[in-house]
Design a protein around this motif. Structure first.
Motif, PDB file in Angstrom:
ATOM      1  N   GLY A  75      -6.477   5.439  -0.790  1.00 23.30           N
ATOM      2  CA  GLY A  75      -5.831   4.316  -0.133  1.00 23.30           C
ATOM      3  C   GLY A  75      -4.942   3.537  -1.092  1.00 23.30           C
ATOM      4  O   GLY A  75      -3.854   3.082  -0.723  1.00 23.30           O
ATOM      5  N   ALA A  76      -5.385   3.382  -2.329  1.00 23.77           N
ATOM      6  CA  ALA A  76      -4.603   2.660  -3.335  1.00 23.77           C
ATOM      7  C   ALA A  76      -3.317   3.419  -3.676  1.00 23.77           C
ATOM      8  O   ALA A  76      -2.259   2.806  -3.849  1.00 23.77           O
ATOM      9  CB  ALA A  76      -5.442   2.440  -4.597  1.00 23.77           C
ATOM     10  N   ILE A  77      -3.398   4.746  -3.740  1.00 25.29           N
ATOM     11  CA  ILE A  77      -2.206   5.550  -4.021  1.00 25.29           C
ATOM     12  C   ILE A  77      -1.223   5.457  -2.855  1.00 25.29           C
ATOM     13  O   ILE A  77      -0.019   5.293  -3.043  1.00 25.29           O
ATOM     14  CB  ILE A  77      -2.587   7.010  -4.345  1.00 25.29           C
ATOM     15  CG1 ILE A  77      -3.349   7.071  -5.675  1.00 25.29           C
ATOM     16  CG2 ILE A  77      -1.340   7.894  -4.405  1.00 25.29           C
ATOM     17  CD1 ILE A  77      -3.926   8.422  -6.011  1.00 25.29           C
ATOM     18  N   VAL A  78      -1.744   5.541  -1.629  1.00 23.45           N
ATOM     19  CA  VAL A  78      -0.884   5.423  -0.440  1.00 23.45           C
ATOM     20  C   VAL A  78      -0.263   4.026  -0.379  1.00 23.45           C
ATOM     21  O   VAL A  78       0.926   3.873  -0.078  1.00 23.45           O
ATOM     22  CB  VAL A  78      -1.668   5.757   0.841  1.00 23.45           C
ATOM     23  CG1 VAL A  78      -0.852   5.433   2.077  1.00 23.45           C
ATOM     24  CG2 VAL A  78      -2.085   7.226   0.838  1.00 23.45           C
ATOM     25  N   ALA A  79      -1.059   2.992  -0.689  1.00 16.92           N
ATOM     26  CA  ALA A  79      -0.529   1.623  -0.703  1.00 16.92           C
ATOM     27  C   ALA A  79       0.585   1.501  -1.736  1.00 16.92           C
ATOM     28  O   ALA A  79       1.596   0.819  -1.499  1.00 16.92           O
ATOM     29  CB  ALA A  79      -1.648   0.625  -1.010  1.00 16.92           C
ATOM     30  N   SER A  80       0.433   2.179  -2.872  1.00 15.94           N
ATOM     31  CA  SER A  80       1.468   2.153  -3.905  1.00 15.94           C
ATOM     32  C   SER A  80       2.751   2.801  -3.410  1.00 15.94           C
ATOM     33  O   SER A  80       3.852   2.323  -3.709  1.00 15.94           O
ATOM     34  CB  SER A  80       0.979   2.872  -5.171  1.00 15.94           C
ATOM     35  OG  SER A  80      -0.135   2.185  -5.703  1.00 15.94           O
ATOM     36  N   LEU A  81       2.612   3.866  -2.634  1.00 14.72           N
ATOM     37  CA  LEU A  81       3.782   4.510  -2.037  1.00 14.72           C
ATOM     38  C   LEU A  81       4.488   3.529  -1.101  1.00 14.72           C
ATOM     39  O   LEU A  81       5.705   3.378  -1.134  1.00 14.72           O
ATOM     40  CB  LEU A  81       3.359   5.765  -1.273  1.00 14.72           C
ATOM     41  CG  LEU A  81       4.437   6.450  -0.421  1.00 14.72           C
ATOM     42  CD1 LEU A  81       5.538   7.010  -1.315  1.00 14.72           C
ATOM     43  CD2 LEU A  81       3.824   7.538   0.435  1.00 14.72           C
ATOM     44  N   LYS A  82       3.703   2.839  -0.283  1.00 19.31           N
ATOM     45  CA  LYS A  82       4.278   1.916   0.705  1.00 19.31           C
ATOM     46  C   LYS A  82       4.918   0.693   0.059  1.00 19.31           C
ATOM     47  O   LYS A  82       5.821   0.095   0.634  1.00 19.31           O
ATOM     48  CB  LYS A  82       3.205   1.474   1.697  1.00 19.31           C
ATOM     49  CG  LYS A  82       2.788   2.594   2.628  1.00 19.31           C
ATOM     50  CD  LYS A  82       1.739   2.130   3.609  1.00 19.31           C
ATOM     51  CE  LYS A  82       1.394   3.247   4.571  1.00 19.31           C
ATOM     52  NZ  LYS A  82       0.296   2.886   5.462  1.00 19.31           N
ATOM     53  N   GLN A  83       4.449   0.310  -1.127  1.00 18.25           N
ATOM     54  CA  GLN A  83       5.012  -0.871  -1.783  1.00 18.25           C
ATOM     55  C   GLN A  83       6.188  -0.524  -2.699  1.00 18.25           C
ATOM     56  O   GLN A  83       6.760  -1.417  -3.319  1.00 18.25           O
ATOM     57  CB  GLN A  83       3.933  -1.640  -2.548  1.00 18.25           C
ATOM     58  CG  GLN A  83       3.474  -0.987  -3.832  1.00 18.25           C
ATOM     59  CD  GLN A  83       2.243  -1.652  -4.438  1.00 18.25           C
ATOM     60  OE1 GLN A  83       1.542  -2.393  -3.784  1.00 18.25           O
ATOM     61  NE2 GLN A  83       1.994  -1.366  -5.707  1.00 18.25           N
ATOM     62  N   MET A  84       6.569   0.745  -2.746  1.00 14.31           N
ATOM     63  CA  MET A  84       7.735   1.125  -3.544  1.00 14.31           C
ATOM     64  C   MET A  84       8.982   0.460  -2.953  1.00 14.31           C
ATOM     65  O   MET A  84       9.066   0.281  -1.743  1.00 14.31           O
ATOM     66  CB  MET A  84       7.929   2.652  -3.534  1.00 14.31           C
ATOM     67  CG  MET A  84       6.857   3.434  -4.262  1.00 14.31           C
ATOM     68  SD  MET A  84       6.848   3.188  -6.040  1.00 14.31           S
ATOM     69  CE  MET A  84       8.313   4.082  -6.517  1.00 14.31           C
ATOM     70  N   PRO A  85       9.948   0.117  -3.805  1.00 18.10           N
ATOM     71  CA  PRO A  85      11.197  -0.431  -3.271  1.00 18.10           C
ATOM     72  C   PRO A  85      11.813   0.538  -2.259  1.00 18.10           C
ATOM     73  O   PRO A  85      11.645   1.751  -2.368  1.00 18.10           O
ATOM     74  CB  PRO A  85      12.080  -0.575  -4.516  1.00 18.10           C
ATOM     75  CG  PRO A  85      11.111  -0.689  -5.653  1.00 18.10           C
ATOM     76  CD  PRO A  85       9.946   0.179  -5.266  1.00 18.10           C
TER      77      PRO A  85
END
Length: 116
Positions: free
Chosen positions: A64-74
């Motif tokens: 979930g943290a990795i997916v959240a990081s993808l979603k928070q990318m510019p």
């Protein structure tokens, strides 16, 4: 808490490689991981690759943290994954996240000029 999760990075022309210096991304590390990822990717204008070569275990919170990081990318900026150990690759396959992320077998393939 076991070990402190630490992310470091190496910049190349048009690419930031983010190295995970931890063997686990789990519920204990997920918030720390997301916060560090946000700090390293907030102002990126080019592709990033998450080097997971040291990570041997990931649970649903870590995923979930990795997916959240993808979603928070510019906007428009890609986050690829590289150097997955078999157990981590299996989690991504089982959750079909291997269809969401571009996954490079080895970091040098991701860094190569044709790695995008």
């Amino acid at each position: 808490m076991e070990g402190k999760l630490e992310l470091t990075h190496t910049d190349y022309p048009g690419l930031r490689v983010i190295h995970v210096a931890a063997s686990r991304i789990d519920s204990a590390a997920a918030i720390q991981f997301k916060d560090q990822m946000r700090a390293l990717t907030d102002d990126l204008t080019y592709r990033a690759v998450l080097d997971l070569s040291a990570v041997s275990f990931i649970d649903s919170s870590g995923l979930g943290a990795i997916v959240a990081s993808l979603k928070q990318m510019p906007s428009g900026i890609r986050l690829d994954l590289a150097s997955l150990q078999e157990d981590v690759a299996r989690v991504l396959r089982l959750t079909r996240m291997d269809k969401v992320f571009i996954i490079h077998d080895a970091l040098d393939l991701a860094v190569a000029p044709n790695g995008h």
